[in-house]
Design a protein around this motif. Structure first.
Motif, mmCIF file in Angstrom:
data_model
loop_
_atom_site.group_PDB
_atom_site.id
_atom_site.type_symbol
_atom_site.label_atom_id
_atom_site.label_comp_id
_atom_site.label_asym_id
_atom_site.label_seq_id
_atom_site.Cartn_x
_atom_site.Cartn_y
_atom_site.Cartn_z
ATOM 1 N N LEU A 132 107.331 59.100 29.103
ATOM 2 C CA LEU A 132 107.354 58.594 30.469
ATOM 3 C C LEU A 132 107.207 57.079 30.472
ATOM 4 N N VAL A 133 108.157 56.391 31.114
ATOM 5 C CA VAL A 133 108.044 54.947 31.328
ATOM 6 C C VAL A 133 107.205 54.686 32.567
ATOM 7 N N ARG A 134 107.570 55.368 33.661
ATOM 8 C CA ARG A 134 106.850 55.170 34.918
ATOM 9 C C ARG A 134 107.299 56.174 35.955
ATOM 10 N N ARG A 135 106.360 56.573 36.801
ATOM 11 C CA ARG A 135 106.717 57.285 38.033
ATOM 12 C C ARG A 135 107.075 56.249 39.094
ATOM 13 N N GLU A 136 107.969 56.638 40.027
ATOM 14 C CA GLU A 136 108.373 55.750 41.121
ATOM 15 C C GLU A 136 108.817 54.389 40.577
ATOM 16 N N PHE A 137 109.761 54.427 39.626
ATOM 17 C CA PHE A 137 110.264 53.192 39.035
ATOM 18 C C PHE A 137 111.070 52.428 40.092
ATOM 19 N N PRO A 138 110.716 51.152 40.381
ATOM 20 C CA PRO A 138 111.337 50.446 41.512
ATOM 21 C C PRO A 138 112.778 50.009 41.227
ATOM 22 N N THR A 139 113.620 50.105 42.257
ATOM 23 C CA THR A 139 114.951 49.518 42.248
ATOM 24 C C THR A 139 115.151 48.815 43.586
ATOM 25 N N ALA A 140 116.264 48.114 43.729
ATOM 26 C CA ALA A 140 116.541 47.374 44.963
ATOM 27 C C ALA A 140 116.757 48.292 46.158
ATOM 28 N N PRO A 143 112.608 53.608 44.962
ATOM 29 C CA PRO A 143 112.114 53.997 43.640
ATOM 30 C C PRO A 143 112.770 55.261 43.090
ATOM 31 N N VAL A 144 113.023 55.254 41.788
ATOM 32 C CA VAL A 144 113.455 56.459 41.077
ATOM 33 C C VAL A 144 112.206 57.291 40.787
ATOM 34 N N ASP A 145 112.282 58.602 41.001
ATOM 35 C CA ASP A 145 111.096 59.445 40.845
ATOM 36 C C ASP A 145 110.453 59.289 39.469
ATOM 37 N N LEU A 146 111.238 59.427 38.409
ATOM 38 C CA LEU A 146 110.731 59.281 37.044
ATOM 39 C C LEU A 146 111.730 58.503 36.215
ATOM 40 N N LEU A 147 111.223 57.621 35.371
ATOM 41 C CA LEU A 147 112.059 56.977 34.368
ATOM 42 C C LEU A 147 111.481 57.324 33.000
ATOM 43 N N LEU A 148 112.316 57.903 32.130
ATOM 44 C CA LEU A 148 111.890 58.351 30.816
ATOM 45 C C LEU A 148 112.599 57.547 29.737
ATOM 46 N N ARG A 149 111.929 57.393 28.607
ATOM 47 C CA ARG A 149 112.522 56.716 27.458
ATOM 48 C C ARG A 149 113.073 57.757 26.494
ATOM 49 N N ASN A 150 114.333 57.572 26.120
ATOM 50 C CA ASN A 150 114.991 58.471 25.184
ATOM 51 C C ASN A 150 114.780 57.951 23.762
ATOM 52 N N PRO A 151 114.243 58.771 22.837
ATOM 53 C CA PRO A 151 114.012 58.274 21.469
ATOM 54 C C PRO A 151 115.299 57.894 20.749
ATOM 55 N N GLU A 177 123.749 53.536 38.986
ATOM 56 C CA GLU A 177 124.607 52.356 38.999
ATOM 57 C C GLU A 177 123.785 51.074 38.890
ATOM 58 N N LEU A 178 122.641 51.027 39.580
ATOM 59 C CA LEU A 178 121.792 49.841 39.537
ATOM 60 C C LEU A 178 121.070 49.711 38.196
ATOM 61 N N LEU A 179 120.456 50.799 37.742
ATOM 62 C CA LEU A 179 119.684 50.751 36.505
ATOM 63 C C LEU A 179 120.561 50.433 35.297
ATOM 64 N N GLY A 180 121.810 50.901 35.341
ATOM 65 C CA GLY A 180 122.713 50.691 34.215
ATOM 66 C C GLY A 180 123.078 49.232 33.997
ATOM 67 N N ARG A 181 122.816 48.384 35.001
ATOM 68 C CA ARG A 181 123.107 46.955 34.864
ATOM 69 C C ARG A 181 122.026 46.215 34.067
ATOM 70 N N ASP A 182 120.868 46.874 33.859
ATOM 71 C CA ASP A 182 119.759 46.240 33.135
ATOM 72 C C ASP A 182 119.903 46.517 31.644
ATOM 73 N N PRO A 183 120.152 45.482 30.821
ATOM 74 C CA PRO A 183 120.352 45.710 29.389
ATOM 75 C C PRO A 183 119.124 46.282 28.687
ATOM 76 N N HIS A 184 117.935 46.135 29.283
ATOM 77 C CA HIS A 184 116.719 46.676 28.684
ATOM 78 C C HIS A 184 116.605 48.182 28.908
ATOM 79 N N LEU A 185 117.360 48.695 29.856
ATOM 80 C CA LEU A 185 117.304 50.126 30.170
ATOM 81 C C LEU A 185 118.543 50.882 29.705
ATOM 82 N N ALA A 186 119.681 50.200 29.667
ATOM 83 C CA ALA A 186 120.950 50.850 29.335
ATOM 84 C C ALA A 186 120.960 51.331 27.871
ATOM 85 N N PRO A 187 121.734 52.406 27.629
ATOM 86 C CA PRO A 187 122.446 53.228 28.606
ATOM 87 C C PRO A 187 121.488 54.136 29.379
#
Length: 231
Positions: A132-140, A143-151, A177-187
């Motif tokens: 888990l990265v964060r609950r209610e991950f903020p976007t413009a 918030p996205v309900d959950l953001l998870l990190r894929n190993p 579409e919004l999150l995919g623009r962030d190189p720290h999160l993509a893909p």
């Protein structure tokens, strides 16, 4: 946000074609560029729409349109797909602009809030090795309900609903579409998780590369045995 009540006809062209004949409708043009076409009957949902990223251009009517009383063309074009929504306006009955400011977003209570909390504690329901990265991950746009990190790299955005319908898939699509623009999160990939997912929502999610997960609420609370089913 711009609100226009007008007598208009609407044509959608692209991956599908659709036509709304001449009638009085509410046109909602939002700051993100999207356009929604509403009626006062038939459905609480828009009759047709164009979601962002898109661009609205106001055009003079061509000779054929002008001859039947059209005073203006609104053409909304999707930046990625090229799909187009053409609104032929015959008469404007109301036209106003409103500054709504930043919306704090939906505050979830009850079963849906519990599902989000339980899923944050049991991310293995979505897949092995996820964190888990964060609950209610903020976007413009909220918030996205959950953001998870894929190993294996990238992240997974999870939208949690009690009953999953097409609106929820559309909402998750905008987040992706919004999150995919962030190189720290993509893909960034998407998971649509709910106790019950309507067939139409599953079809739309699959078409957009979003995975659906049906949640066993009682099982996640530990009151019953059973595992979520993946589709």
């Amino acid at each position: 946000m711009r609100l226009v009540i007008a007598r208009c006809s609407v044509d959608y062209t692209g991956r599908l074609t659709a036509h709304l004949p001449l009638a009085t409708r509410l046109l909602v043009h939002k700051s993100d560029g999207s356009l929604l076409v509403h009626s006062d009957s038939l459905s609480y949902k828009p009759l047709n729409w164009m979601s962002p990223p898109c661009r609205l251009e106001v055009e003079e009517p061509d000779e054929e349109s002008a001859s039947v009383g059209v005073i203006e063309h609104w053409r909304v074009t999707h930046a990625k797909t090229g799909d187009s929504l053409l609104v032929r306006i015959y008469e404007v009955l109301h036209n106003s602009n409103h500054e709504l400011g930043v919306d704090p977003g939906l505050q979830k209570h009850g079963v849906e809030a519990d599902l989000q909390r339980l899923l944050a504690e049991q991310v293995e329901v979505i897949g092995d090795g996820l964190t888990l990265v964060r609950r209610e991950f903020p976007t413009a746009i909220g918030p996205v309900d959950l953001l998870l990190r894929n190993p294996e790299g990238g992240t997974i955005a999870v939208e949690v609903k009690r009953r999953g319908d097409i609106d929820g898939v559309e909402q998750l699509t905008r987040y992706l579409e919004l999150l995919g623009r962030d190189p720290h999160l993509a893909p960034v990939t998407g998971v649509f998780a709910a106790q019950e997912i309507k067939p139409q929502a599953k079809v739309l999610a699959t078409d957009r590369g979003i995975r659906c997960v049906t949640l066993d609420y009682d099982g996640m609370k530990g009151t019953e045995s059973g595992a979520p089913r993946l589709f």
